[in-house]
Scaffold this motif. Structure first.
Motif, PDB file in Angstrom:
ATOM      1  N   UNK A   1       1.370  -1.096  -0.151  1.00  0.00           N
ATOM      2  CA  UNK A   1       0.156  -0.020  -0.058  1.00  0.00           C
ATOM      3  C   UNK A   1       0.750   1.583   0.118  1.00  0.00           C
ATOM      4  N   UNK A   2       2.109   1.219   0.405  1.00  0.00           N
ATOM      5  CA  UNK A   2       2.775   2.513   0.435  1.00  0.00           C
ATOM      6  C   UNK A   2       3.421   2.427  -0.376  1.00  0.00           C
ATOM      7  N   UNK A   3       3.992   1.382  -1.143  1.00  0.00           N
ATOM      8  CA  UNK A   3       4.796   1.678  -2.366  1.00  0.00           C
ATOM      9  C   UNK A   3       3.790   2.419  -3.393  1.00  0.00           C
ATOM     10  N   UNK A   4       1.956   1.922  -3.047  1.00  0.00           N
ATOM     11  CA  UNK A   4       1.270   2.670  -4.450  1.00  0.00           C
ATOM     12  C   UNK A   4       1.243   4.006  -3.901  1.00  0.00           C
ATOM     13  N   UNK A   5       0.955   3.971  -2.593  1.00  0.00           N
ATOM     14  CA  UNK A   5       1.118   5.698  -2.196  1.00  0.00           C
ATOM     15  C   UNK A   5       1.725   5.983  -2.643  1.00  0.00           C
ATOM     16  N   UNK A   6       2.991   6.147  -2.834  1.00  0.00           N
ATOM     17  CA  UNK A   6       4.372   6.731  -3.337  1.00  0.00           C
ATOM     18  C   UNK A   6       4.248   6.535  -4.998  1.00  0.00           C
ATOM     19  N   UNK A   7       3.581   6.084  -5.864  1.00  0.00           N
ATOM     20  CA  UNK A   7       3.989   5.836  -7.217  1.00  0.00           C
ATOM     21  C   UNK A   7       3.373   7.372  -7.663  1.00  0.00           C
ATOM     22  N   UNK A   8       4.066   7.099  -8.816  1.00  0.00           N
ATOM     23  CA  UNK A   8       3.915   9.147  -9.437  1.00  0.00           C
ATOM     24  C   UNK A   8       3.596   8.831 -10.690  1.00  0.00           C
ATOM     25  N   UNK A   9       2.028   8.399 -10.864  1.00  0.00           N
ATOM     26  CA  UNK A   9       2.029   8.480 -12.738  1.00  0.00           C
ATOM     27  C   UNK A   9       2.890   9.116 -13.335  1.00  0.00           C
ATOM     28  N   UNK A  10       2.890  10.164 -13.632  1.00  0.00           N
ATOM     29  CA  UNK A  10       4.094  10.959 -14.406  1.00  0.00           C
ATOM     30  C   UNK A  10       4.984  11.004 -14.003  1.00  0.00           C
ATOM     31  N   UNK A  11       6.068  10.558 -13.694  1.00  0.00           N
ATOM     32  CA  UNK A  11       7.280  10.633 -13.252  1.00  0.00           C
ATOM     33  C   UNK A  11       7.766  10.334 -14.407  1.00  0.00           C
ATOM     34  N   UNK A  12       9.130  10.569 -14.194  1.00  0.00           N
ATOM     35  CA  UNK A  12      10.410  10.248 -15.376  1.00  0.00           C
ATOM     36  C   UNK A  12      10.757   8.860 -15.498  1.00  0.00           C
ATOM     37  N   UNK A  13      11.153   8.226 -16.457  1.00  0.00           N
ATOM     38  CA  UNK A  13      10.824   6.608 -15.995  1.00  0.00           C
ATOM     39  C   UNK A  13      12.508   6.490 -14.974  1.00  0.00           C
ATOM     40  N   UNK A  14      13.429   7.046 -14.656  1.00  0.00           N
ATOM     41  CA  UNK A  14      15.183   7.265 -13.493  1.00  0.00           C
ATOM     42  C   UNK A  14      14.017   6.774 -11.785  1.00  0.00           C
ATOM     43  N   UNK A  15      12.660   7.894 -12.261  1.00  0.00           N
ATOM     44  CA  UNK A  15      11.780   7.773 -11.025  1.00  0.00           C
ATOM     45  C   UNK A  15      10.864   7.079 -10.927  1.00  0.00           C
ATOM     46  N   UNK A  16      10.971   6.235 -11.650  1.00  0.00           N
ATOM     47  CA  UNK A  16       9.715   5.179 -11.542  1.00  0.00           C
ATOM     48  C   UNK A  16       9.577   4.429  -9.964  1.00  0.00           C
ATOM     49  N   UNK A  17       8.408   4.168  -9.387  1.00  0.00           N
ATOM     50  CA  UNK A  17       8.100   3.223  -8.664  1.00  0.00           C
ATOM     51  C   UNK A  17       7.120   2.329  -8.713  1.00  0.00           C
ATOM     52  N   UNK A  18       7.996   1.177  -8.507  1.00  0.00           N
ATOM     53  CA  UNK A  18       7.083   0.430  -8.716  1.00  0.00           C
ATOM     54  C   UNK A  18       6.083  -0.497  -7.415  1.00  0.00           C
ATOM     55  N   UNK A  19       5.219  -1.097  -7.958  1.00  0.00           N
ATOM     56  CA  UNK A  19       3.660  -0.762  -7.441  1.00  0.00           C
ATOM     57  C   UNK A  19       4.415  -1.492  -5.364  1.00  0.00           C
ATOM     58  N   UNK A  20       5.493  -2.774  -6.209  1.00  0.00           N
ATOM     59  CA  UNK A  20       5.702  -3.115  -5.512  1.00  0.00           C
ATOM     60  C   UNK A  20       6.946  -2.468  -4.779  1.00  0.00           C
ATOM     61  N   UNK A  21       7.832  -1.905  -3.850  1.00  0.00           N
ATOM     62  CA  UNK A  21       9.089  -0.675  -3.293  1.00  0.00           C
ATOM     63  C   UNK A  21       9.934  -1.616  -3.962  1.00  0.00           C
ATOM     64  N   UNK A  22      11.212  -1.615  -3.985  1.00  0.00           N
ATOM     65  CA  UNK A  22      12.326  -2.373  -4.071  1.00  0.00           C
ATOM     66  C   UNK A  22      13.446  -2.946  -2.902  1.00  0.00           C
ATOM     67  N   UNK A  23      12.748  -2.124  -1.604  1.00  0.00           N
ATOM     68  CA  UNK A  23      12.732  -2.885  -0.842  1.00  0.00           C
ATOM     69  C   UNK A  23      12.056  -3.728   0.622  1.00  0.00           C
ATOM     70  N   UNK A  24      10.958  -4.394  -0.368  1.00  0.00           N
ATOM     71  CA  UNK A  24       9.976  -5.412   0.058  1.00  0.00           C
ATOM     72  C   UNK A  24      10.676  -6.626  -0.425  1.00  0.00           C
ATOM     73  N   UNK A  25      10.394  -7.545   0.591  1.00  0.00           N
ATOM     74  CA  UNK A  25      10.788  -8.652   0.597  1.00  0.00           C
ATOM     75  C   UNK A  25       9.755 -10.367   0.593  1.00  0.00           C
ATOM     76  N   UNK A  26       9.293 -10.362  -0.454  1.00  0.00           N
ATOM     77  CA  UNK A  26       7.905 -10.831  -1.057  1.00  0.00           C
ATOM     78  C   UNK A  26       8.436 -12.321  -1.277  1.00  0.00           C
ATOM     79  N   UNK A  27       7.448 -13.550  -1.106  1.00  0.00           N
ATOM     80  CA  UNK A  27       7.981 -14.545  -1.740  1.00  0.00           C
ATOM     81  C   UNK A  27       7.549 -14.256  -2.940  1.00  0.00           C
ATOM     82  N   UNK A  28       8.598 -14.864  -4.077  1.00  0.00           N
ATOM     83  CA  UNK A  28       7.920 -15.089  -5.813  1.00  0.00           C
ATOM     84  C   UNK A  28       8.858 -15.519  -6.010  1.00  0.00           C
TER      85      UNK A  28
END
Length: 892
Positions: free
Chosen positions: A21-48
């Motif tokens: 949820x925090x990742x979704x809140x931080x996502x910026x639809x119009x951000x540049x490619x280098x400011x891309x915020x994925x739905x699951x943040x980089x620091x998250x560690x989920x089973x994959x």
């Protein structure tokens, strides 16, 4: 990303819900490619990358790969599997979690499932487009050869695409949209829709599977209703009541389905009547036909004329699609070079400004989780190993391991695979991002590869059969590689949006590609064998004796324990024997013609059982390109081919996409009409949704709307059921009894000739009076042909065997018939079954003749009625319309 947050908040939060949820809140639809915020943040560690997800993805990939293979053999196209696999994954894991009390699958696990599962569709397309051409060229389409091409091509596409990920997926995130990949990410993110929408997929799957089982397995209604137009000879409107083709038409949309059906209308409602109008008066066959046009059936007309016109149109359409994409191709190549140079410049600048002490190595920073690819050395080593494996197939076959499939590959062929493979993998990855997988001209790239390879081989003087196999192998591997590269790009785009680990995705698609490739070959062989016909009718006997000593391969025909020698005749090799596969006895006499299920011509077994054939339009095109350039013994009717080419030219001049139109020209009209029906249903739905929501027609249906998902279910259920029915053997007596309700039998009166009896039966079946029969001659003729086909297995038993005739038996022995008898009685006495009369008639055709008259009172089975099939198909259309008009679940 606002929608997913609200939906997630309505459900009990899993342990990782806060992170997501925090990742979704931080996502910026119009951000540049280098400011891309994925739905699951980089620091998250989920089973994959869990084995449950990988296995589920591999199994779903096999299912949808089989479905796609069935489609590409039927109509030469496929539809994307990523979204239905994602939807099914979400639902299956939720059901398992509820039933067994397990944890729910994470969004990243579901992404691994769709990544592994999507490989099946892309590999099936590449295999289905190219490998059936082996049989047309006179080679054996064995499992090993298909498997090797699928594995090599699939892995080559992945390894060549991985280095492009940073360029196409990351740096050009806002430029290259990858529509299917973005839509799949939306489906995964709006995971709440999975429970509702998956029910639609499952419903479509179940309805279509039951429908196809009753149709193909139980024969409860007619597969292809048709009706000849009495006053317009040669025009026979027809429709194949197939739920998979209906679903295809809905998904590809109204415009493309109408264009495709337009090609069928031109071929079968314009060209066919024109050929009859100008050719019926000819007193001899018209090249390349070998029968007078006035006596040609619909299938004969297609085999001798329409196929060549369609081939020219499809080839030109593929070239035009490639030419139209050429600016994008050049731009993508230039962009790749520019990005590569920019990356090197940034690396050099970083090295120059480094504060590390002199002589000390630069500190290697661990890349972020969402930026971790497979190591470059592993990708390079894997790619080089594949190229060496391609080049080594022939030496291994010849000198080391005889079980290695012989692709007759040499160093030049391997080099061409590297050259064309890298070119078209790059092009495919880029074009997929700009115009999507559905519009990606993989067929055009394959045609270009094959044309250039054949021309290079021709310039080198390599025109033997071995080099024809090598040229086809080059095109097949490049086709699979380009197809899988586009799919890999879509998957990595999905992962980039949801926050997946690229390295784990890349392992998943490698596993999915290997498992699908290992199974696709077997499915292709099984589909072909299930519809292969071993016939003893109208066998050619060459003037020059056949020496069985030169034939080392042995094979048995079904129901015949005798091993026969296999004789493969390639196009143009024997002047008085058509190309094909024959079984020859020890005396050098042809005993069987082995007519394949893919692109075969014999659609009925000797016992009268109908057989479903696969037209494989694009594979036929590949074979004709190879033979047309590298086989000096082949004479093509180039006038007909050029007619098709200029049809494509005219369409392009009018601003109409020629490739789908050309496919419609090539295919039977019955195949295009259910696709048109799906397109018309889509038009009604789009028009209704547009009027309600005030949207553009092109935006009325999304990739995850109820109608699209039900269509996906139709495709999967209909095609998988078709594959299973092909694998199963049903009791013919049971199916005959179940289907009797729709048949009628007519007792014939004694007429001067058999043709007159058939026409009388046709008139009675059509309920025409003697007066009206004169104005419906063409309709009566078409119905009489159907009655003849339906009963031809029974006709020979009425042939009269004169007393003293020495009958030749299937084992080449001879016996004397003492008394005048009917051939059916002779067959019953000598062979135990009156059904063997047709085989005796073929063996003794010079002594016996086809019966000119049937005994008065003989019961003729007349064709199935059209209304049961049309009613069943109308129910499918109505269900699709009702679901399509349903409002999609809101993502608020």
């Amino acid at each position: 990303m606002e929608g997913p947050r609200t939906v997630e908040s309505q459900q009990p939060a899993p342990p990782t819900a806060g992170i997501v949820a925090n990742a979704a809140a931080n996502a910026t639809p119009n951000s540049a490619a280098d400011e891309h915020h994925p739905y699951v943040p980089d620091e998250a560690r989920l089973p994959e990358f869990t084995w449950g997800a990988v296995v589920a993805g591999a199994l779903l990939g096999i299912v949808f790969g089989a479905s796609s293979l069935y489609l590409v053999l039927k109509v030469g196209l496929t539809v994307s599997a990523s979204i239905p696999v994602a939807v099914l994954s979400i639902t299956l894991f939720r059901v398992l979690a509820k039933v067994f009390g397990l944890r729910s699958a994470t969004i990243l696990e579901n992404n691994i499932v769709q990544t592994a599962g999507s490989a099946g569709e892309s590999i099936a397309f590449g295999v289905g487009v190219t490998m059936p051409a082996l049989m047309i060229l006179g080679f054996e389409m064995d499992v090993g050869r298909v498997m090797v091409v699928a594995v090599l091509g699939g892995l080559l596409g992945i390894f060549m695409m991985i280095p492009l990920r940073r360029t196409y997926i990351v740096r050009q995130h806002r430029t290259l949209k990858y529509p299917e990949g973005t839509a799949c990410a939306d489906v995964l993110i709006v995971g709440e829709q999975g429970g509702a929408t998956a029910k639609t997929v499952f419903a479509g799957f179940g309805v279509a599977a039951v429908y196809q089982f009753l149709l193909l397995g139980m024969n409860l209604w007619k597969e292809t209703p048709s009706r000849a137009i009495a006053w317009f000879k040669g025009a026979v409107p027809s429709i194949e009541v197939n739920p998979a083709l209906l679903g295809v038409g809905y998904i590809i949309g109204t415009r493309i389905s109408c264009v495709m059906a337009g090609g069928g209308v031109l071929a079968w409602l314009v060209f066919a009547p024109a050929i009859h109008f100008f050719g019926d008066s000819l007193d001899k066959p018209l090249y390349p036909g070998k029968t007078k046009i006035s006596r040609m059936s619909e299938n004969e007309l297609r085999d001798k004329y329409m196929l060549y016109i369609g081939t020219g149109a499809v080839a030109a359409g593929g070239v035009f699609s490639l030419m139209q994409a050429m600016p994008l191709i050049i731009g993508s190549l230039m962009g790749s070079v520019k990005d590569f140079r920019s990356a090197r410049g940034r690396a050099a600048a970083a090295s120059a400004t480094s504060t590390q002490p002199a002589g000390q190595p630069v500190t290697q920073l661990t890349p972020r989780r969402t930026d971790q690819d497979l190591p470059l050395w592993l990708v390079g080593a894997g790619g080089m190993s594949l190229v060496l494996a391609i080049w080594a197939t022939q030496p291994l076959h010849d000198y080391v391991f005889s079980w290695v499939p012989d692709l007759h590959m040499n160093l030049v062929g391997a080099a061409l695979i590297v050259l064309f493979g890298f070119l078209f993998v790059t092009v495919s990855s880029r074009l997929t991002g700009e115009i999507g997988s559905s519009s990606n001209p993989i067929s055009g790239m394959t045609v270009a590869t094959l044309l250039l390879t054949c021309l290079i081989f021709y310039a080198l003087g390599w025109t033997t059969a071995d080099f024809r196999l090598a040229a086809l192998s080059v095109a097949a591997i490049v086709c699979v590689a380009a197809s899988n590269a586009g799919t890999t790009s879509q998957d990595l785009k999905t992962g980039y949006l949801v926050g997946a680990t690229p390295r784990k995705q890349q392992w998943a698609i490698i596993i999915g590609a290997i498992t699908s490739a290992l199974v696709i070959g077997a499915i292709l062989i099984v589909l072909n064998r299930a519809s292969t016909v071993y016939t003893t009718r109208q066998l050619p006997q060459p003037a020059k004796p056949i020496d069985p000593a030169n034939l080392t391969e042995l094979e048995r025909a079904p129901g015949d324990p005798t091993p026969y020698h296999v004789w493969r005749v390639r196009e143009g090799e024997v002047s008085d024997v058509p190309a094909g596969k024959y079984l020859v006895n020890d005396a050098g006499k042809i005993k069987y013609l082995v007519d394949p299920g893919i692109n075969g011509k014999v659609r009925q077994r000797d016992n009268g059982e109908a057989v479903q054939k696969f037209d494989a339009p694009k594979a036929v095109l590949m074979a004709q390109i190879v033979d047309g350039i590298l086989n000096p013994k082949v004479t093509m009717p180039w006038v007909l081919v050029m007619l098709g080419v200029f049809i494509a030219v005219v369409l392009e001049m009018c601003g109409v996409s020629s490739l789908p139109f050309a496919v419609g020209v090539y295919l039977p009209l019955s195949t295009s009409t259910p696709i048109l029906a799906g397109g018309l249903v889509r038009w009604v739905v789009d028009r209704r949704q547009r009027s309600v929501a005030g949207r553009k027609a092109s935006e009325a249906e999304s990739e995850s709307s109820p109608g699209v998902l039900l269509s996906t279910g139709y495709i999967a259920g209909g095609t998988i059921a078709g594959v299973l029915v092909a694998l199963m053997s049903f009791d013919s007596h049971l199916t005959d009894r179940l289907s009797q309700w729709q048949y009628r039998q007519i007792a014939v009166s004694q007429a001067p000739t058999l043709d007159e009896q058939l026409r009388d039966a046709a008139s009675e079946d059509l309920r025409l009076s003697p007066e009206s029969a004169k104005t419906h001659a063409a309709e009566i003729d078409e119905q009489a042909k159907e009655i003849r086909e339906l009963n031809k297995a029974a006709f020979p038993r009425y042939a009269i065997v004169p007393a003293g005739t020495r009958i030749v038996l299937p084992d080449d022995s001879r016996t004397l018939v003492a008394e005048k008898s009917q051939l059916g009685d002779v067959a019953k006495d000598l062979l135990g079954s009156p059904g063997q009369a047709s085989q005796l008639l073929d063996l003794n055709d010079k002594q016996l003749s086809f019966p000119k008259r049937l005994p008065a009172g003989t019961l003729l089975k007349v064709p199935q009625r059209n209304w049961p099939a049309m009613t069943a198909f109308a129910i499918l259309c109505a269900l699709l319309l009702a679901v399509g008009l349903r409002k999609p679940p809101a993502a608020t």
